[in-house]
Design a protein around this motif. Structure first.
Motif, PDB file in Angstrom:
ATOM      1  N   ASP A   1       0.814  -1.211   0.000  1.00  0.00           N
ATOM      2  CA  ASP A   1       0.000   0.000   0.000  1.00  0.00           C
ATOM      3  C   ASP A   1       0.852   1.268   0.000  1.00  0.00           C
ATOM      4  OD1 ASP A   1      -2.383  -1.356  -0.089  1.00  0.00           O
ATOM      5  OD2 ASP A   1      -2.731  -1.308   2.075  1.00  0.00           O
ATOM      6  N   GLU A   2       2.122   1.126   0.350  1.00  0.00           N
ATOM      7  CA  GLU A   2       3.027   2.275   0.370  1.00  0.00           C
ATOM      8  C   GLU A   2       3.640   2.536  -1.003  1.00  0.00           C
ATOM      9  OE1 GLU A   2       6.033   1.781   3.348  1.00  0.00           O
ATOM     10  OE2 GLU A   2       4.644   0.825   4.758  1.00  0.00           O
ATOM     11  N   ILE A   3       3.391   1.623  -1.942  1.00  0.00           N
ATOM     12  CA  ILE A   3       4.025   1.712  -3.257  1.00  0.00           C
ATOM     13  C   ILE A   3       3.047   2.245  -4.293  1.00  0.00           C
ATOM     14  CG2 ILE A   3       5.200   0.424  -5.077  1.00  0.00           C
ATOM     15  CD1 ILE A   3       5.961  -1.661  -2.969  1.00  0.00           C
ATOM     16  N   ASN A   4       3.452   3.307  -4.958  1.00  0.00           N
ATOM     17  CA  ASN A   4       2.657   3.860  -6.059  1.00  0.00           C
ATOM     18  C   ASN A   4       3.541   3.912  -7.298  1.00  0.00           C
ATOM     19  OD1 ASN A   4       0.438   5.134  -7.382  1.00  0.00           O
ATOM     20  ND2 ASN A   4       1.529   7.083  -7.190  1.00  0.00           N
ATOM     21  N   ILE A   5       3.115   3.227  -8.344  1.00  0.00           N
ATOM     22  CA  ILE A   5       3.907   3.173  -9.580  1.00  0.00           C
ATOM     23  C   ILE A   5       3.072   3.685 -10.741  1.00  0.00           C
ATOM     24  CG2 ILE A   5       5.132   1.665 -11.201  1.00  0.00           C
ATOM     25  CD1 ILE A   5       5.433  -0.298  -8.805  1.00  0.00           C
ATOM     26  N   THR A   6       3.636   4.621 -11.471  1.00  0.00           N
ATOM     27  CA  THR A   6       2.958   5.154 -12.647  1.00  0.00           C
ATOM     28  C   THR A   6       3.930   5.188 -13.815  1.00  0.00           C
ATOM     29  OG1 THR A   6       3.500   7.430 -12.012  1.00  0.00           O
ATOM     30  CG2 THR A   6       1.356   6.572 -11.309  1.00  0.00           C
ATOM     31  N   ILE A   7       3.381   5.202 -15.016  1.00  0.00           N
ATOM     32  CA  ILE A   7       4.180   5.346 -16.231  1.00  0.00           C
ATOM     33  C   ILE A   7       3.859   6.709 -16.827  1.00  0.00           C
ATOM     34  CG2 ILE A   7       4.725   4.410 -18.504  1.00  0.00           C
ATOM     35  CD1 ILE A   7       5.480   2.501 -16.308  1.00  0.00           C
ATOM     36  N   GLU A   8       4.881   7.529 -16.990  1.00  0.00           N
ATOM     37  CA  GLU A   8       4.696   8.858 -17.562  1.00  0.00           C
ATOM     38  C   GLU A   8       5.588   9.012 -18.787  1.00  0.00           C
ATOM     39  OE1 GLU A   8       5.395  11.828 -14.608  1.00  0.00           O
ATOM     40  OE2 GLU A   8       3.943  10.986 -13.176  1.00  0.00           O
ATOM     41  N   TYR A   9       5.284  10.015 -19.600  1.00  0.00           N
ATOM     42  CA  TYR A   9       6.086  10.280 -20.788  1.00  0.00           C
ATOM     43  C   TYR A   9       6.558  11.719 -20.783  1.00  0.00           C
ATOM     44  CZ  TYR A   9       4.882   5.779 -22.811  1.00  0.00           C
ATOM     45  OH  TYR A   9       4.769   4.435 -23.023  1.00  0.00           O
ATOM     46  N   GLU A  10       7.842  11.906 -21.086  1.00  0.00           N
ATOM     47  CA  GLU A  10       8.428  13.238 -21.165  1.00  0.00           C
ATOM     48  C   GLU A  10       9.336  13.278 -22.380  1.00  0.00           C
ATOM     49  OE1 GLU A  10      11.707  15.268 -18.488  1.00  0.00           O
ATOM     50  OE2 GLU A  10       9.752  15.366 -17.485  1.00  0.00           O
ATOM     51  N   ASN A  11       9.017  14.179 -23.331  1.00  0.00           N
ATOM     52  CA  ASN A  11       9.772  14.248 -24.590  1.00  0.00           C
ATOM     53  C   ASN A  11       9.832  12.885 -25.280  1.00  0.00           C
ATOM     54  OD1 ASN A  11      10.388  16.997 -24.095  1.00  0.00           O
ATOM     55  ND2 ASN A  11      12.155  16.415 -22.837  1.00  0.00           N
ATOM     56  N   ASN A  12       8.678  12.208 -25.300  1.00  0.00           N
ATOM     57  CA  ASN A  12       8.525  10.892 -25.933  1.00  0.00           C
ATOM     58  C   ASN A  12       9.317   9.790 -25.235  1.00  0.00           C
ATOM     59  OD1 ASN A  12       6.734  11.722 -28.014  1.00  0.00           O
ATOM     60  ND2 ASN A  12       8.458  12.538 -29.183  1.00  0.00           N
ATOM     61  N   ALA A  13       9.826  10.061 -24.041  1.00  0.00           N
ATOM     62  CA  ALA A  13      10.564   9.047 -23.293  1.00  0.00           C
ATOM     63  C   ALA A  13       9.715   8.561 -22.121  1.00  0.00           C
ATOM     64  CB  ALA A  13      11.884   9.621 -22.784  1.00  0.00           C
ATOM     65  N   GLN A  14       9.716   7.253 -21.924  1.00  0.00           N
ATOM     66  CA  GLN A  14       8.946   6.688 -20.822  1.00  0.00           C
ATOM     67  C   GLN A  14       9.680   6.869 -19.498  1.00  0.00           C
ATOM     68  OE1 GLN A  14       6.917   2.525 -20.584  1.00  0.00           O
ATOM     69  NE2 GLN A  14       8.881   2.288 -19.598  1.00  0.00           N
ATOM     70  N   LEU A  15       8.952   7.304 -18.512  1.00  0.00           N
ATOM     71  CA  LEU A  15       9.500   7.453 -17.165  1.00  0.00           C
ATOM     72  C   LEU A  15       8.747   6.520 -16.230  1.00  0.00           C
ATOM     73  CD1 LEU A  15       9.681  11.361 -16.882  1.00  0.00           C
ATOM     74  CD2 LEU A  15      11.429   9.795 -17.782  1.00  0.00           C
ATOM     75  N   VAL A  16       9.476   5.699 -15.503  1.00  0.00           N
ATOM     76  CA  VAL A  16       8.864   4.837 -14.496  1.00  0.00           C
ATOM     77  C   VAL A  16       8.972   5.576 -13.165  1.00  0.00           C
ATOM     78  CG1 VAL A  16       8.912   2.594 -13.356  1.00  0.00           C
ATOM     79  CG2 VAL A  16       9.567   2.790 -15.762  1.00  0.00           C
TER      80      VAL A  16
END
Length: 222
Positions: free
Chosen positions: A62-77
């Motif tokens: 429950d303490e872990i939050n994971i999202t996938i984002e994109y910045e300048n067409n690059a994936q950020l974990v």
């Protein structure tokens, strides 16, 4: 209606590289499920939690939050708001990932989010059990593989280019050991789905594999 592509295969087969490129070419959302598992593994390592401590793992999920984002067409974990791209690709994290991904509590944490995304968007997911467990009704399933030696050579080249001293024979042994672990784990073992297309990349370059996969998608859509 969304179109879903599932790519499965063993470690080092080039799934992530190929999947990212194909998704970009098709305009699909790329969901790096392996990176999401790696982020959980990184959190556990940082908090000195062993893969065998299932009760502790369940407590901290429950303490872990994971999202996938994109910045300048690059994936950020993103792990709890931190970009962990540069931390999740180590051998230590890879070994931990293979161990903790067998735990039902870890899988359930990520499974619901992955399926919800697939229901509403054109997505391409890669991992170990996408076609068999995560997206069993995917429109196209691909099993991407290569010989253990080929995969070891690719990993050796990647590491040496970064200035890391390594033994290709040990790398191949680790790959074979990880294959055995992934294929024989109790929960969602790595295997080719009955309706998946086998693609062996041992003698193919990235461009050839991408072109082949896009042709499979177009054929499926026709």
């Amino acid at each position: 209606m969304s179109f879903n592509i599932a790519i499965d295969g063993p470690a080092g087969a080039g799934k992530s590289t190929i999947a990212k490129t194909v998704a970009k070419e098709l305009g699909f959302i790329y969901v790096d499920t392996g990176a999401m598992y790696r982020a959980i593994a990184l959190f556990l390592i940082r908090n000195d939690i062993d893969a065998s401590e299932i009760d502790r793992i369940e407590e901290v999920l429950d303490e872990i939050n994971i999202t996938i984002e994109y910045e300048n067409n690059a994936q950020l974990v993103m792990l709890n708001g931190e970009n962990v791209n540069s931390y999740i690709r180590t051998e230590k994290v890879g070994i931990m990932t293979s161990a903790v991904s067998t735990h039902a509590c870890v899988r359930n944490k990520l499974l619901q989010l992955q399926r919800q995304l697939a229901e509403t968007s054109d997505v391409l997911m890669d991992g170990r059990d996408i076609g068999t467990c995560v997206l069993p009704n995917a429109d196209l399933k691909i099993y991407l593989t290569a010989s253990s030696r080929t995969r070891a050579e690719r990993r050796w080249k990647e590491l040496t280019e970064r200035g890391v001293e390594c033994d290709i024979n040990q790398i191949e042994k680790d790959i074979i050991d990880r294959d055995n672990q992934d294929m024989n784990r109790e929960i969602a073992p790595l295997k080719q789905a009955d309706d998946a297309v086998l693609v062996d990349t041992s003698n193919m370059n990235i461009e050839e594999v991408v072109a082949h996969l896009i042709a499979l998608v177009n054929e499926k859509k026709a």
